[in-house]
Design a protein around this motif. Structure first.
Motif, mmCIF file in Angstrom:
data_model
loop_
_atom_site.group_PDB
_atom_site.id
_atom_site.type_symbol
_atom_site.label_atom_id
_atom_site.label_comp_id
_atom_site.label_asym_id
_atom_site.label_seq_id
_atom_site.Cartn_x
_atom_site.Cartn_y
_atom_site.Cartn_z
ATOM 1 N N GLU A 184 0.724 -1.289 -0.217
ATOM 2 C CA GLU A 184 -0.176 -0.015 -0.055
ATOM 3 C C GLU A 184 0.888 1.277 0.002
ATOM 4 O O GLU A 184 0.449 2.314 -0.540
ATOM 5 C CB GLU A 184 -0.840 -0.052 1.268
ATOM 6 C CG GLU A 184 -2.055 -1.010 1.239
ATOM 7 C CD GLU A 184 -2.934 -0.855 0.269
ATOM 8 O OE1 GLU A 184 -3.145 0.270 -0.448
ATOM 9 O OE2 GLU A 184 -3.976 -1.701 -0.197
ATOM 10 N N GLU A 216 -5.458 5.138 -0.539
ATOM 11 C CA GLU A 216 -4.173 4.355 -0.068
ATOM 12 C C GLU A 216 -3.824 4.539 1.337
ATOM 13 O O GLU A 216 -3.300 3.782 2.021
ATOM 14 C CB GLU A 216 -2.993 4.502 -1.187
ATOM 15 C CG GLU A 216 -3.324 4.414 -2.461
ATOM 16 C CD GLU A 216 -3.821 3.091 -2.960
ATOM 17 O OE1 GLU A 216 -4.010 2.151 -1.787
ATOM 18 O OE2 GLU A 216 -3.998 2.577 -4.010
ATOM 19 N N HIS A 219 -6.067 2.613 3.498
ATOM 20 C CA HIS A 219 -5.667 1.313 3.354
ATOM 21 C C HIS A 219 -4.443 1.152 4.267
ATOM 22 O O HIS A 219 -4.451 -0.147 5.184
ATOM 23 C CB HIS A 219 -5.511 0.826 2.140
ATOM 24 C CG HIS A 219 -6.548 0.857 1.160
ATOM 25 N ND1 HIS A 219 -6.346 0.723 -0.348
ATOM 26 C CD2 HIS A 219 -7.816 1.224 1.370
ATOM 27 C CE1 HIS A 219 -7.737 1.117 -0.904
ATOM 28 N NE2 HIS A 219 -8.405 1.575 0.049
ATOM 29 N N GLU A 296 -9.846 -0.421 -4.578
ATOM 30 C CA GLU A 296 -8.809 -0.747 -5.623
ATOM 31 C C GLU A 296 -9.453 -0.948 -6.937
ATOM 32 O O GLU A 296 -8.716 -0.594 -8.135
ATOM 33 C CB GLU A 296 -8.077 -2.180 -5.092
ATOM 34 C CG GLU A 296 -7.269 -1.974 -3.731
ATOM 35 C CD GLU A 296 -6.363 -0.984 -4.058
ATOM 36 O OE1 GLU A 296 -5.858 -0.603 -4.960
ATOM 37 O OE2 GLU A 296 -5.729 -0.573 -2.906
HETATM 38 FE FE LIG Z 1 -4.726 0.397 -1.647
#
Ligand SMILES: [Fe+2]
Ligand SMILES: [Fe+2]
Length: 403
Positions: A184, A216, A219, A296
């Motif tokens: 990530e 991101e 994440h 994603e």
């Molecule tokens: Fe990601």
């Protein structure tokens, strides 16, 4: 109005009190060479108007005094110092909002697309200034979809959900999280590097990259929180994994980076996240995998759509992209690919326990995962326009690190 001539009455306003606003609004209703009548009672109307016209390139033509306290002045619109972002050469009346240019000019700088840009000023250099290099008509919709689907980890995830009672299975989940975090990080750093290079004229592309970066960051947050949930130490990071990701960080070309990171890497991760949705031992990890996979899939869609367009317009791009995958494969040939800890952790995670019977089940699930990853890469490459043989070969060349 006198005939077809426009007029504006500024009343008592002087040019030291806002009269120019009304005159400016009126004169921009005219074409160059056309005139307006300006009427008002301010004692210095004529002097203020004369100065303003000189400063803005208009012509003050005649003045009459219909009443003791009132003056009427004729002003002819001239060539102002403005140019429009739409075509860069014409004056305000040629403003054409939201026309995306083939090439964005440095002198437009940070100006909003469609704004009238005053001549002169800075000429910042944005490397990604050609539409064909970056554009997709889907960008606006993808940005709005992403903005509407941002999720709050404190609300969307039940952090108190029960985990696997088996500490070895829990450690396997933590190892997979450790692996996901560094991947990530690459997915965060690569678009961040390109964001500052996109000319602001292509604002939809900036917006997609910006919201991708926000995705991101989230994440990294959820995988980190999941990894630390029990307070046990997190897993290992292999040299091979970091070398693989470094090749993504080092890629200077936007199309190639999008191809390697998003089509090949994040595309492969979609399959991995689906695997975690089905095989993770606890509902919390399964839930995180679902939430991340949805984000994603947008990242992959963006890359697929701008690369499809780009490949259609540039016949050399397919071979350039193929070469980049081959070179990356050669560069990583000496590395071990996916580290043993991650591979074993995936097996144990899918097994759910350490009984030989369940380990065998986990092993089979991971073999299927690898096959599914390869199939999905091949399909994606074919959808981009690669011939079947090339799609098959390139799919198999992809790094064993997954990203
Ligand atoms: Fe990601
Ligand atoms: Fe992503």
């Amino acid at each position: 109005m006198t005939g077809t001539r426009r007029s504006v009455n500024v009343g008592e306003l002087g040019f030291d009190g806002g009269a120019h606003i009304l005159v400016n609004l009126a004169i921009h209703q005219c074409q160059r060479g056309q005139s307006i009548e300006v009427t008002g009672t301010h004692p210095d109307l004529l002097g203020g108007l004369a100065t303003w016209c000189r400063q803005h390139g208009h012509r003050l033509r005649t003045a009459t005094s219909p009443g003791a306290n009132e003056a009427t002045v004729l002003v002819t619109r001239g060539t102002g110092p403005m140019t429009s972002v739409a075509d860069g050469n014409h004056a305000l009346e040629h403003r054409n909002d939201d026309v995306v240019a083939d090439c964005a000019k440095p002198e437009w700088g940070l100006a909003a697309r469609g704004a009238a840009v005053e001549a002169g000023g800075p000429t910042p250099r944005f490397r990604l200034d050609h539409r064909d290099e970056i554009w997709t008509d889907r960008a606006e919709a993808l940005y709005h979809q992403a903005a509407a689907n941002q999720w709050d980890p404190d609300i969307a995830v039940d952090w108190s959900a029960p985990l696997s009672p088996d500490p070895l299975v829990e450690a396997a989940v933590v190892q997979v999280m450790t692996f996901l975090i560094e991947n990530e990080q690459a997915a965060l750093v690569v678009p961040t590097r390109f964001l500052g290079q996109v000319h602001p004229h292509f604002r939809e592309i900036q917006q997609v990259l910006a919201v991708t970066i926000a995705d991101e960051a989230r994440h990294i947050d959820v995988f980190t929180r999941r990894a630390h949930l029990t307070g046990a130490p997190i897993g290992t990071s292999s040299v091979g994994g970091r070398l693989s990701l470094q090749t993504l960080l080092d890629e200077p070309d936007f199309a190639t980076a999008a191809f390697l990171l998003s089509v090949m890497g994040e595309g492969t991760f979609l399959t991995l996240l689906t695997f975690l949705e089905h095989h993770a031992p606890d509902p919390l990890t399964r839930n995180i995998a679902t939430l991340v996979r949805r984000d994603e899939s947008r990242h992959v869609s963006f890359a697929m759509s701008h690369l499809s367009r780009h490949m259609h317009d540039d016949r050399n791009l397919a071979s350039r992209l193929a070469r980049s995958a081959e070179e990356r494969h050669d560069q990583l040939r000496v590395t071990a690919g996916l580290n043993d800890e991650v591979f074993d952790a995936l097996v144990l995670l899918a097994a759910g326990s350490t009984t030989p019977r369940n380990i065998a089940k986990g092993w089979v699930a991971v073999q299927h995962l690898l096959t599914d990853m390869n199939d999905s890469r091949r399909h994606r490459l074919a959808r981009l326009g690669f011939p079947t043989a090339d799609a098959t070969r390139l799919a198999e060349l992809h790094t064993r690190n997954f990203m």
